[in-house]
Design a protein around this motif. Sequence first.
Motif, PDB file in Angstrom:
ATOM      1  N   GLY A  38       0.815  -1.207   0.000  1.00  0.00           N
ATOM      2  CA  GLY A  38       0.000   0.000   0.000  1.00  0.00           C
ATOM      3  C   GLY A  38       0.849   1.257   0.000  1.00  0.00           C
ATOM      4  O   GLY A  38       2.075   1.209  -0.128  1.00  0.00           O
ATOM      5  N   LEU A  39       0.177   2.394   0.136  1.00  0.00           N
ATOM      6  CA  LEU A  39       0.839   3.692   0.168  1.00  0.00           C
ATOM      7  C   LEU A  39       0.644   4.339   1.541  1.00  0.00           C
ATOM      8  O   LEU A  39      -0.375   4.107   2.201  1.00  0.00           O
ATOM      9  N   ASN A  40       1.605   5.129   1.917  1.00  0.00           N
ATOM     10  CA  ASN A  40       1.526   5.866   3.181  1.00  0.00           C
ATOM     11  C   ASN A  40       0.701   7.128   2.952  1.00  0.00           C
ATOM     12  O   ASN A  40       1.233   8.224   2.779  1.00  0.00           O
ATOM     13  N   LEU A  41      -0.619   6.963   2.929  1.00  0.00           N
ATOM     14  CA  LEU A  41      -1.508   8.064   2.591  1.00  0.00           C
ATOM     15  C   LEU A  41      -1.456   9.158   3.643  1.00  0.00           C
ATOM     16  O   LEU A  41      -1.488   8.892   4.849  1.00  0.00           O
ATOM     17  N   GLY A  42      -1.397  10.403   3.164  1.00  0.00           N
ATOM     18  CA  GLY A  42      -1.372  11.543   4.062  1.00  0.00           C
ATOM     19  C   GLY A  42      -2.768  11.961   4.471  1.00  0.00           C
ATOM     20  O   GLY A  42      -3.782  11.344   4.122  1.00  0.00           O
ATOM     21  N   ILE A  43      -2.832  13.049   5.208  1.00  0.00           N
ATOM     22  CA  ILE A  43      -4.101  13.543   5.733  1.00  0.00           C
ATOM     23  C   ILE A  43      -5.036  13.959   4.611  1.00  0.00           C
ATOM     24  O   ILE A  43      -6.261  13.884   4.747  1.00  0.00           O
ATOM     25  N   ASP A  44      -4.483  14.385   3.476  1.00  0.00           N
ATOM     26  CA  ASP A  44      -5.321  14.789   2.347  1.00  0.00           C
ATOM     27  C   ASP A  44      -6.242  13.664   1.903  1.00  0.00           C
ATOM     28  O   ASP A  44      -7.351  13.918   1.406  1.00  0.00           O
ATOM     29  N   PHE A  45      -5.798  12.411   2.067  1.00  0.00           N
ATOM     30  CA  PHE A  45      -6.573  11.273   1.599  1.00  0.00           C
ATOM     31  C   PHE A  45      -7.282  10.528   2.725  1.00  0.00           C
ATOM     32  O   PHE A  45      -8.258   9.830   2.479  1.00  0.00           O
ATOM     33  N   THR A  46      -6.793  10.622   3.946  1.00  0.00           N
ATOM     34  CA  THR A  46      -7.384   9.878   5.052  1.00  0.00           C
ATOM     35  C   THR A  46      -8.334  10.708   5.901  1.00  0.00           C
ATOM     36  O   THR A  46      -9.053  10.173   6.736  1.00  0.00           O
ATOM     37  N   GLY A  47      -8.347  12.024   5.712  1.00  0.00           N
ATOM     38  CA  GLY A  47      -9.126  12.876   6.599  1.00  0.00           C
ATOM     39  C   GLY A  47      -8.313  13.214   7.845  1.00  0.00           C
ATOM     40  O   GLY A  47      -7.198  12.721   8.040  1.00  0.00           O
ATOM     41  N   GLY A  48      -8.861  14.039   8.704  1.00  0.00           N
ATOM     42  CA  GLY A  48      -8.140  14.417   9.909  1.00  0.00           C
ATOM     43  C   GLY A  48      -8.732  15.656  10.552  1.00  0.00           C
ATOM     44  O   GLY A  48      -9.931  15.916  10.443  1.00  0.00           O
ATOM     45  N   VAL A  49      -7.866  16.419  11.204  1.00  0.00           N
ATOM     46  CA  VAL A  49      -8.290  17.602  11.946  1.00  0.00           C
ATOM     47  C   VAL A  49      -7.561  18.822  11.393  1.00  0.00           C
ATOM     48  O   VAL A  49      -6.336  18.777  11.197  1.00  0.00           O
ATOM     49  N   LEU A  50      -8.298  19.889  11.133  1.00  0.00           N
ATOM     50  CA  LEU A  50      -7.729  21.161  10.701  1.00  0.00           C
ATOM     51  C   LEU A  50      -7.785  22.140  11.859  1.00  0.00           C
ATOM     52  O   LEU A  50      -8.846  22.372  12.438  1.00  0.00           O
ATOM     53  N   VAL A  51      -6.639  22.705  12.194  1.00  0.00           N
ATOM     54  CA  VAL A  51      -6.552  23.681  13.278  1.00  0.00           C
ATOM     55  C   VAL A  51      -5.874  24.931  12.736  1.00  0.00           C
ATOM     56  O   VAL A  51      -4.773  24.850  12.182  1.00  0.00           O
ATOM     57  N   GLU A  52      -6.526  26.072  12.885  1.00  0.00           N
ATOM     58  CA  GLU A  52      -5.944  27.341  12.453  1.00  0.00           C
ATOM     59  C   GLU A  52      -5.637  28.188  13.681  1.00  0.00           C
ATOM     60  O   GLU A  52      -6.519  28.430  14.521  1.00  0.00           O
ATOM     61  N   VAL A  53      -4.397  28.620  13.808  1.00  0.00           N
ATOM     62  CA  VAL A  53      -3.972  29.454  14.925  1.00  0.00           C
ATOM     63  C   VAL A  53      -3.330  30.724  14.388  1.00  0.00           C
ATOM     64  O   VAL A  53      -2.837  30.751  13.253  1.00  0.00           O
ATOM     65  N   GLU A  54      -3.347  31.760  15.196  1.00  0.00           N
ATOM     66  CA  GLU A  54      -2.765  33.041  14.802  1.00  0.00           C
ATOM     67  C   GLU A  54      -1.764  33.488  15.854  1.00  0.00           C
ATOM     68  O   GLU A  54      -2.073  33.550  17.047  1.00  0.00           O
TER      69      GLU A  54
END
Length: 309
Positions: A38-54
């Motif tokens: 298989g491939l080591n799929l990143g978050i772009d393909f597996t889904g995940g959490v988006l966190v935006e900080v300033e």
Amino acid sequence: MKFFARVPNINFMAQRKTGLLVSTVLTLGALLLVAIRGLNLGIDFTGGVLVEVEYPQTVELDVVRADLAAAEYDRAVVQYFGSTNAVLIRLPPAANASSAQVSTNILQALHAEEKGIELRRIEFVGPQVGEELTEKGGLALLFAFIGIMIYIAFRFEWKFSIGAIAALIHDAVMVLGYLSLLWVEFDITTLAAILALIGYSNNETIVIFDRVRENLINQRRADILEVVNLSVNQTLLRSVITHLTTLLVLFALLILGGSSVHSFSVALIFGVIVATYSSIYVSTNLAVALGVSREDLLPPEDKEVDAMP
């Protein structure tokens, strides 16, 4: 400069059967590796959490990555979002964790209280987004192959078209196998690298095809193998210079570009090397095996028009 003006005389076609056999074996091996490992799929393909900080001021991404790595967020993807003090962090799916828990952990990892960091948003991205991206990425590759095949068949000859598509599939599969073997993360930038490789490899193939067509028409007494050898040798120095300059840029990206373009650089570096080989021993070699000849490329003769009485 005299060295670059000389045309080498290397008999590439002497190893044409061996080259085609090696390419077939390696392609099948890469397919099996991807299917089994298989491939080591990143978050772009597996889904995940988006966190935006300033941040209150400009921050270096390496500092953010170091803070997250210290808190065992090794697979976090960090990038600027609009400005150099706004950072978007993508994390793998959080098992049994609420948004409050994730945001608290991230802010603690970044030392938010000490640095005055503000949490702007947090979103959970489901795997269905990754499935949609996988589907669209596959369609993009398929449409690229179809478009290239139609163009080459129209511009040259269908036997050249088959060889070119075989080389492009060979290059893409070999890169996927290489990424699977080294377990390099496969994300959206890696997919972009494969699409870029298709264009790069096809350009190399077209240059050789164009010279083959020209020499087939001009070299009337030479057979097809002599014409192919001459054509490859005539484009060899151009190819070497092009590949070396491209590799210099890619190695610079690999060393200095950071983790955000690491998989992109790795995929293209290997792809450029493979494309150098496939443009000779896959695309051109397969066209020869299919029986391309001088008659296939000669322009149609004008029909004679009866003279007016």
